[in-house]
Design a protein around this motif. Structure first.
Motif, PDB file in Angstrom:
ATOM      1  N   ASN A 235       0.840  -1.191   0.000  1.00 63.11           N
ATOM      2  CA  ASN A 235       0.000   0.000   0.000  1.00 63.11           C
ATOM      3  C   ASN A 235       0.881   1.248   0.000  1.00 63.11           C
ATOM      4  O   ASN A 235       2.106   1.157  -0.150  1.00 63.11           O
ATOM      5  N   PHE A 236       0.275   2.402   0.193  1.00 64.81           N
ATOM      6  CA  PHE A 236       1.001   3.670   0.162  1.00 64.81           C
ATOM      7  C   PHE A 236       2.177   3.672   1.126  1.00 64.81           C
ATOM      8  O   PHE A 236       3.276   4.126   0.776  1.00 64.81           O
ATOM      9  N   ASN A 237       1.984   3.147   2.309  1.00 60.55           N
ATOM     10  CA  ASN A 237       3.038   3.177   3.325  1.00 60.55           C
ATOM     11  C   ASN A 237       4.098   2.107   3.115  1.00 60.55           C
ATOM     12  O   ASN A 237       5.294   2.357   3.268  1.00 60.55           O
ATOM     13  N   SER A 239       4.798   0.409   0.296  1.00 61.39           N
ATOM     14  CA  SER A 239       5.396   0.358  -1.049  1.00 61.39           C
ATOM     15  C   SER A 239       6.638   1.217  -1.187  1.00 61.39           C
ATOM     16  O   SER A 239       7.463   0.997  -2.076  1.00 61.39           O
ATOM     17  N   GLY A 240       6.772   2.215  -0.340  1.00 64.07           N
ATOM     18  CA  GLY A 240       7.845   3.193  -0.505  1.00 64.07           C
ATOM     19  C   GLY A 240       7.330   4.530  -0.992  1.00 64.07           C
ATOM     20  O   GLY A 240       8.058   5.532  -0.964  1.00 64.07           O
ATOM     21  N   TYR A 241       6.085   4.572  -1.445  1.00 63.62           N
ATOM     22  CA  TYR A 241       5.520   5.828  -1.936  1.00 63.62           C
ATOM     23  C   TYR A 241       5.423   6.876  -0.822  1.00 63.62           C
ATOM     24  O   TYR A 241       5.610   8.077  -1.070  1.00 63.62           O
ATOM     25  N   ALA A 242       5.130   6.457   0.391  1.00 67.54           N
ATOM     26  CA  ALA A 242       5.044   7.405   1.504  1.00 67.54           C
ATOM     27  C   ALA A 242       6.407   8.035   1.770  1.00 67.54           C
ATOM     28  O   ALA A 242       6.515   9.253   1.995  1.00 67.54           O
ATOM     29  N   ALA A 243       7.442   7.221   1.741  1.00 67.81           N
ATOM     30  CA  ALA A 243       8.794   7.732   1.982  1.00 67.81           C
ATOM     31  C   ALA A 243       9.225   8.686   0.883  1.00 67.81           C
ATOM     32  O   ALA A 243       9.839   9.733   1.144  1.00 67.81           O
ATOM     33  N   ARG A 244       8.908   8.353  -0.365  1.00 69.29           N
ATOM     34  CA  ARG A 244       9.279   9.233  -1.472  1.00 69.29           C
ATOM     35  C   ARG A 244       8.496  10.547  -1.412  1.00 69.29           C
ATOM     36  O   ARG A 244       9.015  11.617  -1.742  1.00 69.29           O
ATOM     37  N   THR A 245       7.248  10.470  -0.976  1.00 74.25           N
ATOM     38  CA  THR A 245       6.452  11.692  -0.834  1.00 74.25           C
ATOM     39  C   THR A 245       7.051  12.582   0.245  1.00 74.25           C
ATOM     40  O   THR A 245       7.126  13.810   0.089  1.00 74.25           O
ATOM     41  N   PRO A 271      -2.953  -0.170  -8.535  1.00 76.33           N
ATOM     42  CA  PRO A 271      -3.514   0.341  -7.282  1.00 76.33           C
ATOM     43  C   PRO A 271      -2.885   1.659  -6.847  1.00 76.33           C
ATOM     44  O   PRO A 271      -3.488   2.416  -6.073  1.00 76.33           O
ATOM     45  N   GLU A 272      -1.680   1.951  -7.337  1.00 75.10           N
ATOM     46  CA  GLU A 272      -1.004   3.191  -6.945  1.00 75.10           C
ATOM     47  C   GLU A 272      -1.697   4.435  -7.478  1.00 75.10           C
ATOM     48  O   GLU A 272      -1.486   5.551  -6.967  1.00 75.10           O
ATOM     49  N   VAL A 273      -2.512   4.285  -8.532  1.00 74.26           N
ATOM     50  CA  VAL A 273      -3.175   5.440  -9.137  1.00 74.26           C
ATOM     51  C   VAL A 273      -4.045   6.174  -8.118  1.00 74.26           C
ATOM     52  O   VAL A 273      -4.090   7.408  -8.077  1.00 74.26           O
ATOM     53  N   ALA A 274      -4.750   5.426  -7.281  1.00 75.79           N
ATOM     54  CA  ALA A 274      -5.613   6.047  -6.271  1.00 75.79           C
ATOM     55  C   ALA A 274      -4.805   6.920  -5.317  1.00 75.79           C
ATOM     56  O   ALA A 274      -5.285   7.977  -4.871  1.00 75.79           O
ATOM     57  N   ALA A 275      -3.593   6.509  -4.997  1.00 79.32           N
ATOM     58  CA  ALA A 275      -2.746   7.299  -4.101  1.00 79.32           C
ATOM     59  C   ALA A 275      -2.149   8.506  -4.814  1.00 79.32           C
ATOM     60  O   ALA A 275      -2.096   9.609  -4.246  1.00 79.32           O
ATOM     61  N   TYR A 277      -3.285  10.314  -7.151  1.00 82.85           N
ATOM     62  CA  TYR A 277      -4.253  11.394  -7.365  1.00 82.85           C
ATOM     63  C   TYR A 277      -5.179  11.586  -6.171  1.00 82.85           C
ATOM     64  O   TYR A 277      -6.226  12.220  -6.279  1.00 82.85           O
ATOM     65  N   GLY A 278      -4.764  11.054  -5.031  1.00 80.00           N
ATOM     66  CA  GLY A 278      -5.551  11.193  -3.807  1.00 80.00           C
ATOM     67  C   GLY A 278      -4.886  12.134  -2.820  1.00 80.00           C
ATOM     68  O   GLY A 278      -3.785  12.663  -3.046  1.00 80.00           O
ATOM     69  N   PRO A 279      -5.535  12.369  -1.685  1.00 83.32           N
ATOM     70  CA  PRO A 279      -5.045  13.360  -0.709  1.00 83.32           C
ATOM     71  C   PRO A 279      -3.678  13.028  -0.114  1.00 83.32           C
ATOM     72  O   PRO A 279      -3.006  13.917   0.411  1.00 83.32           O
ATOM     73  N   GLU A 280      -3.250  11.768  -0.175  1.00 85.40           N
ATOM     74  CA  GLU A 280      -1.950  11.413   0.382  1.00 85.40           C
ATOM     75  C   GLU A 280      -0.788  11.989  -0.423  1.00 85.40           C
ATOM     76  O   GLU A 280       0.303  12.191   0.121  1.00 85.40           O
ATOM     77  N   MET A 281      -1.025  12.276  -1.708  1.00 89.05           N
ATOM     78  CA  MET A 281       0.090  12.684  -2.570  1.00 89.05           C
ATOM     79  C   MET A 281      -0.114  13.997  -3.316  1.00 89.05           C
ATOM     80  O   MET A 281       0.858  14.601  -3.767  1.00 89.05           O
TER      81      MET A 281
END
Length: 505
Positions: A235-237, A239-245, A271-275, A277-281
């Motif tokens: 998920n967002f956390n 996957s590494g996407y949270a750290a990159r953000t 599944p990353e598309v939702a993140a 273009y969502g409030p997390e990113m």
């Protein structure tokens, strides 16, 4: 023919000309760390796809000079609600009007890389010379007049590990020169950015490096080719996407996913598309570019191009369509947005980072021409037409005489006064140095036929370093040629003038 009847003909011609459909599209601008529509003032989130279909035998071809392919692909892109494509290489000598108009009519913008297979920085032996500069400016000239040219990339993963960081100054120099060229020669400024890889050992240094220093050398936006989110088990956390953000939480310019779409799990469900273009990113990222449009050997395609040239939709297309249709990123209005974010400090030298903040000089045709005109011994056509031999000869002669004036070092930031000249001119300079070292003996200017004697046109090269060339675009006629609006306006004025002249007779 009476004046009245001639005027009626003129009016009819004007009606026909002005009826020609010209698809307008609003230019985009950057304010702070976000993209905005310059007319509506709405924040712009990139929903893009990488678009570089290969030709026969996986050969390079300019995808924006293939009108039939664009007519085939653009409607399929529109069905995905895409608003951008990224193209990695074009041929600036080709005509791109048809494809750019097709894209504009579908509301699709272009993000274009400025290098190409023949003129790009080699990370293993980095240099930035005149042919690269000329190729870059020609590409800018070819696309600057299109309103749907959103941005340029001045490099893609030029530095990809901690062993190639000395290539960074060369990529940044090209970025600097692209920015200056656009500012000095174009009516509309088009942002210039850099696309990096996601190498853990240097990702922080890279994002700092391209955001530090004088604003004239900073990237206008920054891209990350990110493939950390693979499948539905993360998920967002995780996957590494949270750290990159978090890495870019205080970055002063827009950041995009210049590539995304891990294919370790297939078919991809995105599944990353939702993140993204969502409030997390969305407060940090300005969207992204899914990789890629056509199915190639690396198995990332959304569509498959058959042998007869038709496009077959693949499962990834359908899955991406579902994912992108479910998002609705929320932005801000440009007139209600302000940013006080500061640029980064340049990264210090260390075991993982060896890139000087002193950049190579801007290549100057005048300087190189001046230098060559002062030589008595130059490279022959025998070596100039053979890239391999040319490189070998440079190695040979640099082992015999100093090559300081034509050498570069991205770590120390020392660049010879002719280091930006093309390889054949640098070889000529070194041949001439060797020739003079041996008192201009005829046998010292041969090198198995690779060197030849000529009559110099100048006594020396002492003033050549002051012989700079002023950047100029390829002219108004080319700009008009790539914009039907320009030609329509001229024809309309001419016909109105003709009608007025008839009435006054």
């Amino acid at each position: 023919m009476t004046a009245l009847s001639l005027l009626l003909i003129v009016s009819l011609l004007l009606t026909i000309i002005l009826y020609v459909p010209v698809h307008s599209i609003d230019p985009m601008v950057i304010k702070g760390y976000k993209f905005f529509n310059s007319v509506t003032m709405n924040q712009f989130f990139i929903k893009g796809v990488a678009y570089q279909p290969l030709g026969q035998n996986a050969a390079f071809q300019d995808p924006l000079a293939q009108p039939q392919a664009c007519q085939r692909d653009v409607p399929l892109m529109k069905n995905l609600s895409l608003n951008a494509i990224r193209v990695y290489a074009v041929d600036a000598t080709q005509n791109h009007d048809a494809c750019m108009q097709s894209l504009a009519s579908a509301g699709i913008y272009l993000i274009l890389d400025l290098d190409n297979p023949a003129n790009s920085i080699d990370r293993s032996d980095p240099m930035y010379y005149l042919n690269m500069y000329n190729s870059m400016t020609a590409t800018v000239d070819a696309f600057a007049s299109y309103n749907n040219t959103l941005a340029f990339f001045a490099g893609n993963e030029v530095v990809n590990s901690n062993t190639t960081t000395d290539a960074s100054p060369f990529a940044k120099a090209m970025l600097r020169d692209a920015k200056a060229y656009i500012k000095n020669t174009k009516q509309r400024y088009i942002p210039v950015g850099y696309a990096s890889n996601d190498d853990a050992s240097i990702r922080k240094q890279l994002l700092d490096y391209f955001n530090c220093g004088d604003p004239s050398v900073q990237a206008d936006f920054y891209g990350v080719n990110l493939y950390e989110w693979c499948g539905n088990t993360v998920n967002f956390n995780t996957s590494g996407y949270a750290a990159r953000t978090n890495d870019f939480s205080n970055y002063s310019v827009p950041v995009i996913l210049s590539e995304y779409g891990c294919n370790l799990v297939t078919p991809r469900t995105f599944p990353e598309v939702a993140a993204i273009y969502g409030p997390e990113m969305t407060n940090v990222w300005s969207g992204g570019i899914v990789y890629e449009w056509t199915e190639e050997a690396n198995n990332y395609g959304l569509v498959q191009i058959t042998t007869n040239g038709t496009a077959t939709i693949l499962p990834d297309y359908t899955n991406f369509q579902k994912a992108i249709a479910a998002v609705n990123p929320q932005g801000v209005q440009m007139n209600q947005f302000s940013s006080s974010r500061q640029s980064q400090q340049c990264p210090p030298m260390g075991p993982a980072w060896a890139a000087s903040t002193t950049l190579p000089p801007t290549p100057s045709a005048g300087t190189c021409q001046c230098m060559v005109s002062s030589l008595s011994c130059v490279s022959s056509t025998q070596v100039q037409t053979n890239t391999t031999t040319l490189g070998q000869q440079l190695d040979v002669v640099c082992g015999l005489v100093p090559c300081t004036d034509v050498s570069v070092n991205g770590t120390t930031g020392v660049y010879g006064k002719y280091s930006f000249c093309n390889p054949q001119d640098k070889l000529s300079y070194e041949y001439n140095l060797y020739y003079n070292y041996y008192n201009q003996a005829p046998t010292a200017c041969n090198f198995a036929g690779n060197a030849k004697l000529v009559s110099p046109q100048r006594q020396s090269d002492q003033s050549c370093s002051n012989s700079t060339s002023t950047p100029t675009s390829s002219g108004a006629m080319k700009a008009l040629g790539s914009s039907p609006v320009g030609w329509i306006s001229i024809l309309a004025v001419l016909l109105l003038f003709l009608g007025t002249a008839v009435l006054t007779d």
